[in-house]
Design a protein around this motif. Structure first.
Motif, short mmCIF file in Angstrom:
data_model
loop_
_atom_site.label_atom_id
_atom_site.label_comp_id
_atom_site.label_asym_id
_atom_site.label_seq_id
_atom_site.Cartn_x
_atom_site.Cartn_y
_atom_site.Cartn_z
N UNK A 80 0.78 -1.24 0.00
CA UNK A 80 0.00 0.00 0.00
C UNK A 80 0.81 1.30 0.00
N UNK A 81 1.86 1.38 0.82
CA UNK A 81 2.62 2.64 0.83
C UNK A 81 3.22 3.03 -0.53
N UNK A 82 3.31 2.08 -1.41
CA UNK A 82 3.93 2.37 -2.71
C UNK A 82 2.92 2.86 -3.75
N UNK A 83 1.66 2.76 -3.39
CA UNK A 83 0.65 3.18 -4.36
C UNK A 83 0.65 4.70 -4.46
N UNK A 84 0.82 5.21 -5.66
CA UNK A 84 0.73 6.67 -5.81
C UNK A 84 -0.68 7.03 -6.28
N UNK A 85 -1.29 7.92 -5.53
CA UNK A 85 -2.63 8.36 -5.94
C UNK A 85 -2.49 9.60 -6.79
N UNK A 86 -2.19 9.38 -8.02
CA UNK A 86 -1.91 10.51 -8.87
C UNK A 86 -2.43 10.13 -10.25
N UNK A 87 -3.40 10.89 -10.72
CA UNK A 87 -3.97 10.47 -11.99
C UNK A 87 -3.18 10.96 -13.21
N UNK A 88 -1.97 11.48 -12.94
CA UNK A 88 -1.12 11.80 -14.09
C UNK A 88 -0.12 10.67 -14.36
N UNK A 163 1.26 7.16 -25.53
CA UNK A 163 0.79 6.93 -24.16
C UNK A 163 1.02 8.22 -23.38
N UNK A 164 -0.10 8.84 -22.98
CA UNK A 164 -0.02 10.21 -22.47
C UNK A 164 0.65 10.32 -21.10
N UNK A 165 0.45 9.33 -20.24
CA UNK A 165 1.05 9.39 -18.90
C UNK A 165 2.19 8.38 -18.78
N UNK A 166 3.16 8.69 -17.92
CA UNK A 166 4.19 7.69 -17.69
C UNK A 166 3.61 6.46 -16.97
N UNK A 167 4.12 5.31 -17.29
CA UNK A 167 3.70 4.09 -16.61
C UNK A 167 4.73 3.75 -15.54
N UNK A 409 22.41 15.40 -14.96
CA UNK A 409 21.66 14.20 -15.36
C UNK A 409 20.20 14.33 -14.97
N UNK A 410 19.98 14.81 -13.74
CA UNK A 410 18.60 14.93 -13.29
C UNK A 410 17.80 15.88 -14.19
N UNK A 411 18.48 16.93 -14.66
CA UNK A 411 17.79 17.87 -15.55
C UNK A 411 17.33 17.21 -16.86
N UNK A 412 17.90 16.08 -17.17
CA UNK A 412 17.51 15.40 -18.41
C UNK A 412 16.22 14.60 -18.26
N UNK A 413 15.78 14.40 -17.02
CA UNK A 413 14.55 13.63 -16.80
C UNK A 413 13.37 14.47 -17.27
N UNK A 414 12.65 13.96 -18.24
CA UNK A 414 11.59 14.78 -18.82
C UNK A 414 10.22 14.51 -18.20
N UNK A 415 10.17 13.71 -17.14
CA UNK A 415 8.90 13.45 -16.46
C UNK A 415 9.03 13.98 -15.04
N UNK A 416 8.21 15.00 -14.72
CA UNK A 416 8.37 15.65 -13.42
C UNK A 416 8.18 14.72 -12.24
N UNK A 417 7.23 13.83 -12.35
CA UNK A 417 6.95 12.96 -11.21
C UNK A 417 8.16 12.07 -10.91
N UNK A 418 8.85 11.67 -11.97
CA UNK A 418 10.03 10.83 -11.79
C UNK A 418 11.20 11.67 -11.30
N UNK A 419 11.29 12.87 -11.84
CA UNK A 419 12.33 13.79 -11.38
C UNK A 419 12.20 14.03 -9.88
N UNK A 420 10.97 14.27 -9.42
CA UNK A 420 10.74 14.51 -7.99
C UNK A 420 11.13 13.30 -7.16
N UNK A 421 10.76 12.13 -7.65
CA UNK A 421 11.06 10.90 -6.93
C UNK A 421 12.57 10.74 -6.77
#
Ligand code: ATP
Ligand code: MG
Lengths: 437, 244
Positions: A80-88, A163-167, A409-421
């Protein structure tokens, strides 16, 4: 089990295992891999030069062939703690490779399944390509995985599908001290003009887990894939990964491999640019402490002309940790006008931490631009003093410098949610470095 | 404000400062001159707290407090500022963020509220104007790829932002063209108050035409061998150091 160049297995038990495979195609495939294992052509001495297999595997794992089936209790609570409630994002949770549907929200228009759920068309694709695009000829663990994998993810992105959102895939593993159980195989097939971002995170629910994850990826013309791997397992696991990408004309791959924690990790990344005008970016960060051992072996093969490969790995090692980077670049005779860049930078924070880094270039074409470089050093004392002399305390100064080191390197991440993680994990890593000093 | 007594300092077992005394009161400007390798930058670094150097004996006091064992950041917060002879390049760290972090640390130490984005921007504009530094420069990584003169100007800009009580300018004039020299000196002079003090380390009397010192000291082989007023600088310019 591990002789210097081969692997001895209890062949009777393995054969029984293969005979239980009900899909004739897959049964044949497993037997093919078994044959490769039997041929013993692996150059373990060279390919695992800085990753001592024998001692560490024999010490930690039972080498008797058996497949674990016992799933630990209250598993949901742990997941459960790993579930992200984020519809993006689209989320997939797998347990030893099996997709847990109630925790996964991938829309049905995306073909994303376990192998046993494939429809006719999907099966056709699988049978056409599966098992041909990995590194099992040269890597013993990939070959072993080919025989033993128990579950697999099948991802098929159709022509023009964006695919509009990252998987985000969280893989959970349950087996303990067993080399044969957590073996997964993934297959990604992207048709023309399709686009996908995918992020895999591994997490062992038992201590001393061994897992192996082999992924075959085919990118057809003008498709584009971002593929992230985040390794931050706190449970002392041992992990062997092999990601193999075959790219057709004008396709783009961006791979990111982030290794923060784990007892022993080996990542093979093999990219084969089989057509003209392909583009691949290979980025990696490893930030290690304690006794972690992370070995990145990458290769990019320029087979046809006009392609670009760009590789940049950066690492920081503290404690007794060990890093290995080996980057191969091949430029075949037909691959004129190739651009291939590679660099690897390392910072060592403690006396006992180590890095072994080795570029390997083999170039047969004459009209190419190729560069490589690696550096290993310490944090710049003068820079620390400079920051301190402006009122910034030493810990903060160190953390600013480490962040700055990884920033490009981090600046190259083009998905914000992954960058934040990644940012979050890195910050807590830096904090642990500071506590150790 | 600053009182240095019988200071002996070594680096890697080489004694560099060999019993140095220096007294600086509020509002004073002291110039330190001396041949290459005599220990001027060593002195500047040691006052700022660089722990590559070892204090063998003697004391450094700042406002009556012995700061021998204070870290560089503690000293900075108390109001000591070193403009480096060779400012360090730090790739990947934006100059503006860095200065903002530094300024708010120092404000916090002085029990002042941290500046918000707007407040910071306003202060920055004022100080940028004072030392005529370009906004573009500040949005780059710290000193990365800056020209020699740009680095020096950035040092003075930081000084202007942090408003130290004691500023040590280590050869800030080296590498500056005449116009830049005037701008930088003008900046330093405008920031002068009756309370804050400055140490200027220089090889050239020329700078002292713009920043007029109350005292001039000659540092040779780790000791101050002569002190005087601004005329001493002129004399050195004519005669060199041999006669001392
Ligand atoms: N790490 C070190 N090991 C040994 N000697 C050192 C070290 N660092 C500095 N020194 C020596 O200390 C002495 C004083 O150096 P310092 O930089 O303080 O001189 P300076 O007066 O500022 O000279 P300049 O006018 O050239 O800037 C020099 O002889 C220098 O070589
Ligand atoms: Mg000097």
């Amino acid at each position: 089990m591990f002789k210097s160049d081969s692997l001895t297995l209890d062949s009777k038990k393995i054969k029984d295992f293969i005979n239980k495979e009900s899909n004739p195609f897959l049964k044949k495939s497993r037997n093919n891999f078994l044959k490769k294992l039997g041929e013993k052509k692996f150059n373990i001495k060279e390919e695992y030069k800085y990753t001592p297999l024998k001692q560490s595997l024999e010490k930690k794992f039972s080498l008797e062939f058996k497949i674990d089936k016992n799933i630990p209790s209250n598993i949901e609570k742990k997941i459960l703690p790993y579930i992200v409630n984020d519809n993006s994002v689209y989320q997939i949770i797998t347990l030893d490779g099996k997709i847990i549907k109630k925790f996964s929200n991938i829309p049905s228009k995306i073909s994303f399944k376990n192998f046993e759920e494939l429809d006719k068309k999907e099966k056709k694709i699988l049978h056409q390509y599966f098992g041909e695009n990995d590194d099992s000829d040269s890597d013993v663990f990939s070959a072993l995985n080919g025989v033993l994998w128990s579950k697999g993810l099948f991802i098929y992105i159709k022509k023009n599908q964006i695919v509009d959102n990252p998987i985000i895939i969280n893989n959970f593993y349950t087996s303990e001290r067993n080399i044969f159980s957590s073996q997964l195989r993934n297959f990604i097939f992207m048709e023309k003009n399709s686009k996908l971002s995918i992020c895999e995170l591994d997490c062992a629910l038992a201590s001393n887990n061994f897992n192996s994850n082999v992924t075959e990826i085919i990118l057809e013309e003008r498709s584009e894939l971002d593929y992230f791997k985040i390794q931050n397992d706190k449970n002392n696991s041992t992990s062997f990964n092999s990601t193999n990408i075959k790219q057709k004309r004008n396709s783009i791959s961006n791979t990111f491999t982030f290794s923060f924690s784990g007892d022993m990790i080996r990542n093979n990344l093999n990219i084969s640019l089989i057509d003209e005008s392909c583009y691949c970016n290979m980025y990696g960060i490893y930030a290690l402490n304690d006794d972690s051992h992370v070995d990145n072996h990458t290769s990019v093969d320029h087979i046809q002309k006009n392609s670009i490969s760009n590789e940049h790995y950066k690492g920081i090692m503290n404690g007794n940790s060990n890093g290995v980077f080996n980057g191969k670049i091949f430029v075949r005779k037909e691959a004129q006008k190739t651009n291939a860049f590679q660099s690897n930078n390392n910072i060592i924070l403690s006396d006992n931490a180590k890095i072994n880094t080795k570029p390997q270039l083999e170039i047969w074409a004459d009209d190419v631009k190729c560069s490589h470089g690696c550096t290993t050093g310490q944090l710049d004392e003068n820079a620390i003093f400079y920051l301190q002399s402006r009122g910034i305390n030493k810990d903060k100064a160190v953390s600013i410098l480490i962040n700055a080191f990884f920033d490009e390197i981090i600046q190259k991440i083009n998905q914000n949610i992954i960058k934040d993680k990644v940012h979050k994990i890195l910050s807590s890593k830096i904090e642990s470095y500071l506590n150790e000093h | 404000m600053l009182s240095i007594k019988k200071l002996k300092v070594s680096i890697e077992n080489n004694l560099i400062l060999k019993g140095l005394n220096l007294e600086i009161k509020n509002g004073e400007v002291h110039a330190i001159m001396g041949p290459n390798g005599s220990g001027k930058s060593t002195l500047a670094s040691v006052i700022a707290g660089n722990d590559n150097y070892k204090i063998e004996s003697g004391s450094i006091s700042f406002f009556g407090k012995n700061i021998n064992n204070f870290s560089p950041d503690e000293r900075a917060m108390m109001g000591i500022f070193l403009a480096f002879q060779y400012p360090v390049e730090i790739p990947g760290v934006s100059t503006i963020n860095f200065i903002k972090t530094a300024l708010n640390r120092i404000r916090e130490f002085n029990k002042k509220k941290p500046l918000d984005a707007v407040g910071f921007l306003n202060t920055m504009k004022k100080k940028m104007n004072l030392v005529k530094i370009d906004r573009d420069l500040l949005s780059r990584s710290i000193n990365e790829g800056f020209s020699g003169g740009e680095k020096k100007r950035n040092e003075i800009f930081q000084m202007a932002m942090l408003e130290p009580k004691l500023s040590i300018l280590d050869e800030t004039d080296s590498g500056l063209d005449i116009d830049a020299l005037k701008i930088v000196s003008n900046g330093v002079n405008k920031l002068r108050t009756k309370d804050n003090s400055t140490i200027v380390v220089t090889h050239y009397q020329r700078l002292l035409d713009y920043i007029i010192p109350d005292y001039v000291h000659v540092l040779i082989d780790g000791k101050i061998v002569k002190s005087g007023n601004k005329d001493l600088a002129l004399e050195l310019e004519n005669k060199g150091y041999d006669w001392l």
